[in-house]
Motif scaffolding. Structure first.
Motif, PDB file in Angstrom:
ATOM      1  N   ASN A 194      -5.889 -10.750  -9.167  1.00  0.00           N
ATOM      2  CA  ASN A 194      -4.895  -9.826  -8.630  1.00  0.00           C
ATOM      3  C   ASN A 194      -5.427  -8.406  -8.551  1.00  0.00           C
ATOM      4  O   ASN A 194      -4.690  -7.440  -8.742  1.00  0.00           O
ATOM      5  N   GLY A 195      -6.724  -8.260  -8.246  1.00  0.00           N
ATOM      6  CA  GLY A 195      -7.298  -6.927  -8.107  1.00  0.00           C
ATOM      7  C   GLY A 195      -6.688  -6.151  -6.957  1.00  0.00           C
ATOM      8  O   GLY A 195      -6.115  -6.723  -6.018  1.00  0.00           O
ATOM      9  N   THR A 196      -6.826  -4.824  -6.998  1.00  0.00           N
ATOM     10  CA  THR A 196      -6.200  -3.975  -5.977  1.00  0.00           C
ATOM     11  C   THR A 196      -6.754  -4.257  -4.593  1.00  0.00           C
ATOM     12  O   THR A 196      -6.023  -4.178  -3.600  1.00  0.00           O
ATOM     13  N   GLU A 197      -8.054  -4.592  -4.500  1.00  0.00           N
ATOM     14  CA  GLU A 197      -8.622  -4.883  -3.182  1.00  0.00           C
ATOM     15  C   GLU A 197      -8.029  -6.172  -2.607  1.00  0.00           C
ATOM     16  O   GLU A 197      -7.798  -6.287  -1.401  1.00  0.00           O
TER      17      GLU A 197
ATOM     18  N   THR B  83      -5.101  -7.498  -3.241  1.00  0.00           N
ATOM     19  CA  THR B  83      -3.654  -7.404  -2.987  1.00  0.00           C
ATOM     20  C   THR B  83      -3.324  -6.242  -2.048  1.00  0.00           C
ATOM     21  O   THR B  83      -2.163  -5.843  -1.947  1.00  0.00           O
ATOM     22  N   SER B  84      -4.311  -5.695  -1.371  1.00  0.00           N
ATOM     23  CA  SER B  84      -4.096  -4.542  -0.490  1.00  0.00           C
ATOM     24  C   SER B  84      -3.387  -4.971   0.800  1.00  0.00           C
ATOM     25  O   SER B  84      -3.299  -6.153   1.135  1.00  0.00           O
TER      26      SER B  84
ATOM     27  N   SER C 140     -13.565  -1.456  -0.217  1.00  0.00           N
ATOM     28  CA  SER C 140     -12.119  -1.349  -0.060  1.00  0.00           C
ATOM     29  C   SER C 140     -11.546  -2.663   0.429  1.00  0.00           C
ATOM     30  O   SER C 140     -12.273  -3.612   0.760  1.00  0.00           O
ATOM     31  N   GLY C 141     -10.230  -2.703   0.553  1.00  0.00           N
ATOM     32  CA  GLY C 141      -9.596  -3.901   1.071  1.00  0.00           C
ATOM     33  C   GLY C 141      -9.955  -4.143   2.530  1.00  0.00           C
ATOM     34  O   GLY C 141     -10.139  -5.290   2.954  1.00  0.00           O
TER      35      GLY C 141
ATOM     36  N   TYR D 235      -3.391 -16.488  -5.592  1.00  0.00           N
ATOM     37  CA  TYR D 235      -3.708 -15.569  -6.684  1.00  0.00           C
ATOM     38  C   TYR D 235      -3.522 -16.295  -8.019  1.00  0.00           C
ATOM     39  O   TYR D 235      -2.500 -16.957  -8.236  1.00  0.00           O
TER      40      TYR D 235
END
Length: 380
Positions: A262-265, A267-268, A237-238, A284
């Motif tokens: 720009n993966g979700t982790e 940019t968390s 996770s982030g 990024y």
């Protein structure tokens, strides 16, 4: 053909004696020839003068020469057709082809070389260099240990072991033993205008971060140039990513900037809070432009090609052990593009150089990231 002991002038003179009225038996006895030979001469030269007989002889000689030339050309053509499908480009192949023509078609060495269009000196050449048996065996042993290494890195490993061999010789043996590996196809990447990468001004100023995924034998997936860290787990996770970065900074000191996609982790909220807390810049790359983070993309390709695709993981713990061993090998054993040195050796050399001459480095860019071993975080 057996050469006659009588010339054309003599034969015509004998025939004219018989035409003048001398008995045939007397003419044959006088010149020591048989009657059969006399009548053969008469059938061939009867009614001719000396000039016509000479002309006939010249035509016969020329005809015989043309027949021999035609026979030789046909034999050369058949011999060349026998070599069709064989690559006769190397000196060894030419020597083998010349030996084949001499044995199969009973050609002389001169004629075989003329047919093949090669120099006789190259066919007669005898190799004077020592055998390659020991080097071949060691090269094949290294290939079994490093199955995805090409001849350039294998050459570096051989030189480390004390083998006095140049790169071209290793390349020749590599090809002769058919040790080339097939390049694995990569995924399709977005194409477009590329943004130039900024050259770091020193070590530990830029970290590149990305995820790599693989799966265990039961089908569960886990996520994965000095490689600073490789974290292995079934999910990251982030918050976990932020904790791993804090551990790495405590061990290594912090970087000036971190580059990622720009993966979700990445940019968390946890990463944004950590960036505000530590003050480390986070850059990024543009969407669909993985080449802007080319260092980590290159590292991921090497990691997958030389480790993930070569191993079978039964558990997450086993994957952690194998991947950490691969990271240590990458930093301390695997030759890099910087003269065959390892990333760790390049880093130590750079640190020693900076200590020796700090003032000379002021205001001048240091070697590029490829040269100093770019710092890479891999999360798997």
């Amino acid at each position: 053909m057996k050469r006659s002991r009588f010339t054309e002038e003599q034969i015509i003179g004998i025939l004219r004696e018989q035409e003048a009225g001398v008995a045939t038996s007397e003419v044959c006895r006088r010149h020591g020839v048989s009657s059969a030979t006399f009548y053969k001469w008469k059938a061939k030269f009867g009614g001719m003068d000396v000039s016509e007989a000479r002309r006939l002889k010249a035509l016969e000689d020329e005809n015989a020469k043309l027949k021999r030339m035609l026979a030789d050309a046909m034999l050369d053509n058949v011999a060349l057709k026998d070599l069709l499908g064989k690559k006769v480009v190397t000196p060894a192949a030419r020597r083998e082809a010349a030996a084949h023509l001499r044995s199969a078609y009973e050609m002389s060495e001169r004629r075989a070389c003329r047919v093949l269009g090669v120099d006789r000196a190259s066919v007669r050449y005898q190799a004077a260099r020592p055998g390659d048996g020991v080097l071949r065996d060691r090269l094949k042993a290294l290939v079994q240990e490093r199955r995805r290494f090409g001849y350039r890195r294998l050459h570096v490993l051989l030189r480390r072991e004390g083998h006095a061999v140049n790169r071209k010789r290793v390349q020749r043996l590599y090809r002769e033993e058919k040790l080339s590996v097939r390049r694995r196809g990569g995924r399709k990447r977005a194409m477009g205008t590329r943004r130039p990468l900024e050259t770091p001004l020193g070590a530990n100023q830029r970290w590149s971060l990305d995820f790599v995924s693989d799966q265990l034998t039961d089908g569960r997936r886990f996520r994965t140039r000095e490689a600073l860290s490789l974290v292995v787990d079934t999910s990251i996770s982030g918050q976990r990513l932020a904790r791993e970065l804090d551990k790495l900074i405590a061990r290594r000191s912090r970087s000036a900037v971190i580059v990622s996609d720009n993966g979700t982790e990445m940019t968390s909220r946890a990463i944004l809070e950590r960036t505000n807390r530590t003050g480390v810049a986070w850059h990024y790359v543009a969407p669909g432009r993985p080449q802007q983070n080319g260092f980590v993309e290159s590292f991921n390709g090497r990691l997958r090609d030389e480790c993930l695709n070569e191993e079978v993981f039964a558990s997450t713990a086993g994957a952690r052990t194998v991947i950490e061993r691969s990271r240590t090998d990458y930093n301390h054993v695997r030759p890099s593009a910087h003269g065959g040195l390892t990333p760790e050796a390049v880093r130590l050399n750079l640190a020693a150089s900076r200590l020796r001459n700090v003032t000379s480095c002021a205001g001048r860019p240091l070697p590029s990231a490829q040269q100093i071993g770019h710092q890479t975080l891999g999360l798997s």
